[in-house]
Design an enzyme around this catalytic site. Sequence first.
Site, PDB file in Angstrom:
ATOM      1  N   ASP A 156      -3.694   4.418  -6.485  1.00 53.33           N
ATOM      2  CA  ASP A 156      -5.017   4.013  -6.996  1.00 53.33           C
ATOM      3  C   ASP A 156      -6.015   5.155  -7.157  1.00 53.33           C
ATOM      4  O   ASP A 156      -7.037   4.986  -7.814  1.00 53.33           O
ATOM      5  CB  ASP A 156      -5.626   2.948  -6.080  1.00 53.33           C
ATOM      6  CG  ASP A 156      -4.821   1.657  -6.119  1.00 53.33           C
ATOM      7  OD1 ASP A 156      -4.239   1.370  -7.179  1.00 53.33           O
ATOM      8  OD2 ASP A 156      -4.757   0.963  -5.091  1.00 53.33           O
ATOM      9  N   ASP A 165      -8.150   6.195  -5.138  1.00 52.09           N
ATOM     10  CA  ASP A 165      -9.449   5.632  -4.769  1.00 52.09           C
ATOM     11  C   ASP A 165     -10.003   6.190  -3.453  1.00 52.09           C
ATOM     12  O   ASP A 165     -10.828   5.560  -2.817  1.00 52.09           O
ATOM     13  CB  ASP A 165      -9.336   4.101  -4.683  1.00 52.09           C
ATOM     14  CG  ASP A 165      -8.270   3.658  -3.676  1.00 52.09           C
ATOM     15  OD1 ASP A 165      -7.547   4.519  -3.141  1.00 52.09           O
ATOM     16  OD2 ASP A 165      -8.163   2.447  -3.421  1.00 52.09           O
ATOM     17  N   ARG A 213      -7.763  -2.638  -8.153  1.00 47.81           N
ATOM     18  CA  ARG A 213      -8.575  -3.800  -7.787  1.00 47.81           C
ATOM     19  C   ARG A 213     -10.062  -3.467  -7.748  1.00 47.81           C
ATOM     20  O   ARG A 213     -10.888  -4.225  -8.193  1.00 47.81           O
ATOM     21  CB  ARG A 213      -8.139  -4.338  -6.415  1.00 47.81           C
ATOM     22  CG  ARG A 213      -7.244  -5.531  -6.543  1.00 47.81           C
ATOM     23  CD  ARG A 213      -6.734  -5.981  -5.220  1.00 47.81           C
ATOM     24  NE  ARG A 213      -5.888  -4.942  -4.625  1.00 47.81           N
ATOM     25  CZ  ARG A 213      -5.488  -4.908  -3.365  1.00 47.81           C
ATOM     26  NH1 ARG A 213      -5.868  -5.848  -2.535  1.00 47.81           N
ATOM     27  NH2 ARG A 213      -4.709  -3.959  -2.908  1.00 47.81           N
ATOM     28  N   ASP A 263      -6.875   4.524   2.426  1.00 46.02           N
ATOM     29  CA  ASP A 263      -8.069   4.554   3.277  1.00 46.02           C
ATOM     30  C   ASP A 263      -7.937   3.641   4.496  1.00 46.02           C
ATOM     31  O   ASP A 263      -8.423   3.974   5.578  1.00 46.02           O
ATOM     32  CB  ASP A 263      -9.337   4.246   2.470  1.00 46.02           C
ATOM     33  CG  ASP A 263      -9.283   2.897   1.776  1.00 46.02           C
ATOM     34  OD1 ASP A 263      -8.171   2.391   1.542  1.00 46.02           O
ATOM     35  OD2 ASP A 263     -10.355   2.346   1.469  1.00 46.02           O
ATOM     36  N   THR A 319      -1.549   7.121  -2.394  1.00 45.27           N
ATOM     37  CA  THR A 319      -1.811   5.826  -3.033  1.00 45.27           C
ATOM     38  C   THR A 319      -1.896   6.032  -4.538  1.00 45.27           C
ATOM     39  O   THR A 319      -2.435   7.050  -4.979  1.00 45.27           O
ATOM     40  CB  THR A 319      -3.117   5.172  -2.521  1.00 45.27           C
ATOM     41  OG1 THR A 319      -3.520   4.159  -3.446  1.00 45.27           O
ATOM     42  CG2 THR A 319      -4.259   6.159  -2.406  1.00 45.27           C
ATOM     43  N   ARG A 360       1.931  -3.191   6.471  1.00 48.14           N
ATOM     44  CA  ARG A 360       0.555  -3.427   6.919  1.00 48.14           C
ATOM     45  C   ARG A 360       0.706  -4.057   8.303  1.00 48.14           C
ATOM     46  O   ARG A 360       1.469  -5.006   8.466  1.00 48.14           O
ATOM     47  CB  ARG A 360      -0.179  -4.322   5.935  1.00 48.14           C
ATOM     48  CG  ARG A 360      -0.281  -3.643   4.567  1.00 48.14           C
ATOM     49  CD  ARG A 360      -1.335  -4.222   3.659  1.00 48.14           C
ATOM     50  NE  ARG A 360      -1.749  -3.220   2.686  1.00 48.14           N
ATOM     51  CZ  ARG A 360      -1.165  -3.026   1.481  1.00 48.14           C
ATOM     52  NH1 ARG A 360      -0.147  -3.773   1.120  1.00 48.14           N
ATOM     53  NH2 ARG A 360      -1.612  -2.098   0.666  1.00 48.14           N
ATOM     54  N   GLY A 370       0.126   0.617   1.154  1.00 51.05           N
ATOM     55  CA  GLY A 370       0.932   0.506  -0.071  1.00 51.05           C
ATOM     56  C   GLY A 370       1.733   1.775  -0.304  1.00 51.05           C
ATOM     57  O   GLY A 370       1.240   2.869  -0.049  1.00 51.05           O
TER      58      GLY A 370
HETATM   59  P1  ADP Z   1      -3.945   1.412   2.740  1.00 51.73           P
HETATM   60  O1  ADP Z   1      -3.688   2.463   3.766  1.00 51.73           O
HETATM   61  O2  ADP Z   1      -2.989   1.506   1.587  1.00 51.73           O
HETATM   62  O3  ADP Z   1      -5.402   1.369   2.328  1.00 51.73           O
HETATM   63  P2  ADP Z   1      -4.321  -1.018   4.353  1.00 51.73           P
HETATM   64  O4  ADP Z   1      -5.781  -1.108   4.062  1.00 51.73           O
HETATM   65  O5  ADP Z   1      -3.542  -2.274   4.311  1.00 51.73           O
HETATM   66  O6  ADP Z   1      -3.566  -0.006   3.382  1.00 51.73           O
HETATM   67  O7  ADP Z   1      -4.161  -0.360   5.812  1.00 51.73           O
HETATM   68  C1  ADP Z   1      -2.884  -0.102   6.353  1.00 51.73           C
HETATM   69  C2  ADP Z   1      -2.841  -0.417   7.817  1.00 51.73           C
HETATM   70  O8  ADP Z   1      -3.748   0.437   8.527  1.00 51.73           O
HETATM   71  C3  ADP Z   1      -3.285  -1.819   8.208  1.00 51.73           C
HETATM   72  O9  ADP Z   1      -2.287  -2.786   8.037  1.00 51.73           O
HETATM   73  C4  ADP Z   1      -3.602  -1.633   9.689  1.00 51.73           C
HETATM   74  O10 ADP Z   1      -2.427  -1.626  10.460  1.00 51.73           O
HETATM   75  C5  ADP Z   1      -4.215  -0.227   9.709  1.00 51.73           C
HETATM   76  N1  ADP Z   1      -5.688  -0.322   9.704  1.00 51.73           N
HETATM   77  C6  ADP Z   1      -6.508  -0.453   8.650  1.00 51.73           C
HETATM   78  N2  ADP Z   1      -7.817  -0.523   9.034  1.00 51.73           N
HETATM   79  C7  ADP Z   1      -7.802  -0.471  10.382  1.00 51.73           C
HETATM   80  C8  ADP Z   1      -8.818  -0.503  11.390  1.00 51.73           C
HETATM   81  N3  ADP Z   1     -10.116  -0.609  11.090  1.00 51.73           N
HETATM   82  N4  ADP Z   1      -8.428  -0.420  12.686  1.00 51.73           N
HETATM   83  C9  ADP Z   1      -7.127  -0.295  13.009  1.00 51.73           C
HETATM   84  N5  ADP Z   1      -6.127  -0.262  12.110  1.00 51.73           N
HETATM   85  C10 ADP Z   1      -6.437  -0.338  10.808  1.00 51.73           C
END
Ligand code: ADP
Length: 320
Positions: A128, A130, A172, A103, A126, A72, A11
């Site tokens: 959040d 969080d 969330r 995260d 982020t 994502r 995000g």
């Molecule tokens: P944020 O970074 O805001 O928490 P996401 O949880 O959607 O957002 O994670 C962003 C991107 O990071 C995901 O779309 C994916 O490409 C990558 N990612 C997240 N977790 C994993 C994982 N366990 N292994 C590989 N890539 C990951």
Amino acid sequence: MQRIALLTSGGDSPGMNACIRAVVRKAIYHGLEVIGIKRGYNGFIEADMVPMNLGSVADIIHRGGTILHTARSEQFMTPGGRAKAFENVKRFGIQGIVVIGGDGSFRGACVFNREYGIPVIGVPGTIDNDIPGTDQTIGFDTAVNTAVEAISKIRDTATSHERTFIIEVMGRHFGYIALAAGLAGGAESILVPECPFNYDEVCERLLRGYRRGKLHSIIVVAEGTASAIEVGRMIKERTGFDTKVTILGHLQRGGMPSAADLILASRMGARAVDLLMAGETKKMVGIKAGELVAVDIESALSQARSFDHELCNLAITLSI
Ligand code: ADP
């Protein structure tokens, strides 16, 4: 180290551009070359990359969003996708990566580091707030300011029309925005996922205020606690008060970053480059008691993010 890459992922949050600027300028200051990866990990896989120079980050410090775009990436979750990304690491001679995101993005960076050994440094971006291991993330302060501004505007109408307003903010799993914005906005009740609530208590507070002559109220709800529409319906049913619901939604993610976020983003981005140059890997830049820290990403993410119960109790006391 001669060439590093950076990306924004997950995000978006206000202040990401200021962080990009800091990474690029600090790296160039030290004689490094920088490659910007577009659209999060997707750009890595598809070789959607651009060389960054001093001019690439001119006039972006004050802009919300991210000039590198974010996404994502389903593909990066697969070993095949990461293998393609590593092909591009080799092809472009990338020796270290700065990941600005949440995260999820950090987990992806750690998996990539474990599989291919490429040094990675995370910068928490982020709204959040969080992420464990840091008191604050880039974008949180701006999002809180946006929510407080909205609350104060809604308060004018709440006062004029003598109504109860339910304002839903983002969050969330955690209620950091709700707590900070609710406290700063003088809300009568703040509902967050970390603390169980019951409607009897919320309604009793409203009725107590009403008996004292209070004709309007603001209730701030973090989206992960309950649906604001449901909260409004339940309160109307139990008290008979006219309730109105406002969902702030994505407007909390945009806008010009606050000065506090611009400073935090600049400090964290510059420190990320220092860490890569010092040979660190799998570290996240955090801030603790005003000081920048470097924490191991995996051990930070394995901890629970602590909730500020003191602030929560203060909000309850002051909205008596
Ligand atoms: P944020 O970074 O805001 O928490 P996401 O949880 O959607 O957002 O994670 C962003 C991107 O990071 C995901 O779309 C994916 O490409 C990558 N990612 C997240 N977790 C994993 C994982 N366990 N292994 C590989 N890539 C990951």
